[in-house]
Motif scaffolding. Structure first.
Motif, mmCIF file in Angstrom:
data_model
loop_
_atom_site.group_PDB
_atom_site.id
_atom_site.type_symbol
_atom_site.label_atom_id
_atom_site.label_comp_id
_atom_site.label_asym_id
_atom_site.label_seq_id
_atom_site.Cartn_x
_atom_site.Cartn_y
_atom_site.Cartn_z
ATOM 1 N N ASN A 121 47.183 29.561 -14.220
ATOM 2 C CA ASN A 121 47.494 28.817 -12.997
ATOM 3 C C ASN A 121 46.660 29.298 -11.802
ATOM 4 O OD1 ASN A 121 48.835 26.914 -11.412
ATOM 5 N ND2 ASN A 121 50.396 28.391 -10.781
ATOM 6 N N PRO A 122 45.324 29.191 -11.890
ATOM 7 C CA PRO A 122 44.474 29.711 -10.815
ATOM 8 C C PRO A 122 44.517 28.848 -9.560
ATOM 9 C CG PRO A 122 43.142 28.504 -12.381
ATOM 10 C CD PRO A 122 44.539 28.540 -12.949
ATOM 11 N N ALA A 123 44.273 29.469 -8.422
ATOM 12 C CA ALA A 123 44.183 28.713 -7.168
ATOM 13 C C ALA A 123 42.954 27.818 -7.169
ATOM 14 C CB ALA A 123 44.131 29.673 -5.985
ATOM 15 N N PHE A 124 41.939 28.234 -7.906
ATOM 16 C CA PHE A 124 40.679 27.503 -8.024
ATOM 17 C C PHE A 124 39.907 28.087 -9.202
ATOM 18 C CE2 PHE A 124 40.204 31.064 -5.163
ATOM 19 C CZ PHE A 124 39.092 31.734 -5.679
ATOM 20 N N ILE A 125 38.850 27.419 -9.584
ATOM 21 C CA ILE A 125 37.914 27.975 -10.559
ATOM 22 C C ILE A 125 36.641 28.348 -9.823
ATOM 23 C CG2 ILE A 125 36.442 27.476 -12.553
ATOM 24 C CD1 ILE A 125 38.617 25.695 -13.638
ATOM 25 N N LYS A 126 36.209 29.577 -9.983
ATOM 26 C CA LYS A 126 34.965 30.028 -9.363
ATOM 27 C C LYS A 126 33.822 29.822 -10.365
ATOM 28 C CE LYS A 126 31.928 32.354 -6.886
ATOM 29 N NZ LYS A 126 31.975 33.827 -6.791
ATOM 30 N N VAL A 127 32.781 29.159 -9.912
ATOM 31 C CA VAL A 127 31.582 28.959 -10.732
ATOM 32 C C VAL A 127 30.511 29.911 -10.244
ATOM 33 C CG1 VAL A 127 29.785 27.348 -11.458
ATOM 34 C CG2 VAL A 127 32.149 26.549 -11.184
ATOM 35 N N ALA A 128 30.001 30.738 -11.156
ATOM 36 C CA ALA A 128 28.992 31.725 -10.807
ATOM 37 C C ALA A 128 27.650 31.063 -10.505
ATOM 38 C CB ALA A 128 28.827 32.725 -11.951
ATOM 39 N N SER A 129 26.839 31.746 -9.713
ATOM 40 C CA SER A 129 25.519 31.232 -9.361
ATOM 41 C C SER A 129 24.689 30.913 -10.599
ATOM 42 C CB SER A 129 24.769 32.260 -8.497
ATOM 43 O OG SER A 129 25.446 32.512 -7.302
ATOM 44 N N MET A 130 24.829 31.726 -11.630
ATOM 45 C CA MET A 130 24.016 31.536 -12.833
ATOM 46 C C MET A 130 24.321 30.221 -13.546
ATOM 47 S SD MET A 130 25.893 34.259 -15.408
ATOM 48 C CE MET A 130 25.190 33.648 -16.932
ATOM 49 N N ASP A 131 25.474 29.606 -13.250
ATOM 50 C CA ASP A 131 25.849 28.347 -13.890
ATOM 51 C C ASP A 131 25.659 27.137 -12.978
ATOM 52 O OD1 ASP A 131 26.616 29.065 -16.536
ATOM 53 O OD2 ASP A 131 28.424 30.001 -15.740
ATOM 54 N N LEU A 132 24.963 27.325 -11.885
ATOM 55 C CA LEU A 132 24.753 26.243 -10.934
ATOM 56 C C LEU A 132 24.042 25.049 -11.572
ATOM 57 C CD1 LEU A 132 25.076 25.435 -7.910
ATOM 58 C CD2 LEU A 132 22.799 26.394 -7.541
ATOM 59 N N ASN A 133 23.129 25.312 -12.513
ATOM 60 C CA ASN A 133 22.417 24.226 -13.187
ATOM 61 C C ASN A 133 22.819 24.086 -14.655
ATOM 62 O OD1 ASN A 133 21.221 26.495 -14.180
ATOM 63 N ND2 ASN A 133 19.125 25.960 -13.592
ATOM 64 N N ASN A 134 23.988 24.621 -14.999
ATOM 65 C CA ASN A 134 24.546 24.459 -16.344
ATOM 66 C C ASN A 134 25.398 23.189 -16.314
ATOM 67 O OD1 ASN A 134 25.729 24.657 -18.849
ATOM 68 N ND2 ASN A 134 26.370 26.794 -18.616
ATOM 69 N N TYR A 135 24.743 22.040 -16.405
ATOM 70 C CA TYR A 135 25.380 20.775 -16.065
ATOM 71 C C TYR A 135 26.485 20.361 -17.032
ATOM 72 C CZ TYR A 135 21.430 20.691 -12.897
ATOM 73 O OH TYR A 135 20.522 21.038 -11.934
ATOM 74 N N LEU A 136 26.336 20.654 -18.298
ATOM 75 C CA LEU A 136 27.406 20.337 -19.248
ATOM 76 C C LEU A 136 28.660 21.142 -18.926
ATOM 77 C CD1 LEU A 136 25.481 20.105 -22.660
ATOM 78 C CD2 LEU A 136 26.466 18.227 -21.324
ATOM 79 N N PHE A 137 28.454 22.402 -18.552
ATOM 80 C CA PHE A 137 29.575 23.277 -18.194
ATOM 81 C C PHE A 137 30.239 22.800 -16.906
ATOM 82 C CE2 PHE A 137 31.047 27.709 -16.842
ATOM 83 C CZ PHE A 137 32.117 27.721 -17.725
ATOM 84 N N LEU A 138 29.438 22.423 -15.915
ATOM 85 C CA LEU A 138 29.997 21.909 -14.655
ATOM 86 C C LEU A 138 30.813 20.642 -14.893
ATOM 87 C CD1 LEU A 138 27.053 22.338 -12.096
ATOM 88 C CD2 LEU A 138 29.060 23.795 -12.381
ATOM 89 N N LYS A 139 30.299 19.773 -15.736
ATOM 90 C CA LYS A 139 31.012 18.530 -16.058
ATOM 91 C C LYS A 139 32.349 18.836 -16.720
ATOM 92 C CE LYS A 139 30.331 14.119 -18.467
ATOM 93 N NZ LYS A 139 29.386 13.308 -19.283
ATOM 94 N N PHE A 140 32.365 19.800 -17.626
ATOM 95 C CA PHE A 140 33.591 20.201 -18.314
ATOM 96 C C PHE A 140 34.617 20.730 -17.315
ATOM 97 C CE2 PHE A 140 36.249 23.309 -20.516
ATOM 98 C CZ PHE A 140 36.651 22.595 -21.639
ATOM 99 N N ILE A 141 34.167 21.573 -16.388
ATOM 100 C CA ILE A 141 35.073 22.144 -15.383
ATOM 101 C C ILE A 141 35.591 21.067 -14.444
ATOM 102 C CG2 ILE A 141 35.252 23.749 -13.440
ATOM 103 C CD1 ILE A 141 33.178 25.504 -14.850
#
Length: 278
Positions: A121-141
């Protein structure tokens, strides 16, 4: 200041120009894989005035390829030792909620996202800088419909724009962007805090924050004056211990100074209206 520039996190906190700064204590590996120490850190973060504690959901095999780990067995042992397993993360999320401080983590795989969302139950999901262009992962999140805080330390402005467009096109509107320089510790001469004002102009309806890797409290406080509404700061109980980046993390007394003085900086901003003092 734009009234539209705010989001609502899952802990019901509103983040934006009209709301007090949201301070995140980044525990990273300063718990050294010890859940008892992590609990003490969470309590001290709460006592230091932080709004949220953030951990890392990584494991060695979600950070690195099998070929790298096979060639670097010492690295695998090191990262496995400093990571927390799912059971420990869940216990810490429950403990944080019990004492009244919000919880989040940075996931590096789809499985870690699922566990974080479904069990912690997180307040938010933090996306690391290294995944900024990990587009499949961003779409999933994005499709999880959990607010996202996006770090940008490793990204160009074009990569940030593309990531934001992708998140929005996949139904995610609760986004905050963090200015960040991915060096540890950060020399203030290259902090480039005016990126905060640049990002505010570029993304007019998105709150902008600052993920700080410097030693001390000057840069986070300065960032508030430039419009940062979230401050993320590495936190430790003892920065004399040898660890990955523990030496540049902030101890409780200094974190208390940071949280209180960031609030002073915010309250001093006032309104964009000329008021003659009496």
């Amino acid at each position: 200041m734009s009234k539209k520039r705010f989001i609502k996190l899952n802990d019901n906190r509103k983040i934006g120009d009209s709301y007090k700064p949201y301070i995140i204590a980044e525990l990273n590996t300063s718990h050294f894989g010890n859940i008892s120490l992590a609990k003490k850190m969470i309590l001290k973060a709460k006592e230091s005035g932080c709004d949220c504690v953030k951990l890392q959901s990584w494991k060695s095999d979600t950070l690195y390829s099998k070929s790298f780990l096979n060639k670097n067995p010492i690295s695998k042992k090191f990262f496995d030792k400093y990571s927390l397993n799912n059971s420990q993360l869940k216990k810490l999320s429950i403990y944080a909620k019990k004492i009244g401080i919000s919880f989040s983590s940075t996931p590096y795989s789809e499985q870690e996202v699922d566990f974080l969302v479904n069990e912690c139950n997180p307040a938010f999901i933090k996306v690391a800088s290294m995944d900024l262009n990990n587009y499949l992962f961003l779409k999933f999140i994005a499709k999880k419909k959990i607010p996202i805080i996006l770090s940008t330390g490793m990204g160009t402005i074009q990569e940030i724009e593309k990531a934001i467009k992708l998140l929005i096109s996949n139904g995610q509107k609760n986004i905050c962007i963090l200015h960040c320089v991915s060096l540890y510790p950060l020399d203030y001469n290259i902090a480039n805090l005016r990126n905060i004002t640049m990002l505010r102009k570029k993304f007019k309806n998105i709150p902008i924050g600052y993920s700080d890797h410097s030693v001390g409290v000057v840069l986070p406080i300065s960032s508030i004056a430039l419009g940062a509404c979230i401050i993320e700061k590495h936190f430790t109980l003892d920065n004399k211990k040898i660890g990955m980046d523990n030496h540049m993390a902030t101890e409780p007394n200094e974190m208390l100074k940071l949280t209180s003085e960031c609030l002073v900086a915010f309250n001093s901003l006032g309104k964009e209206k000329r008021i003659i003092g009496k």
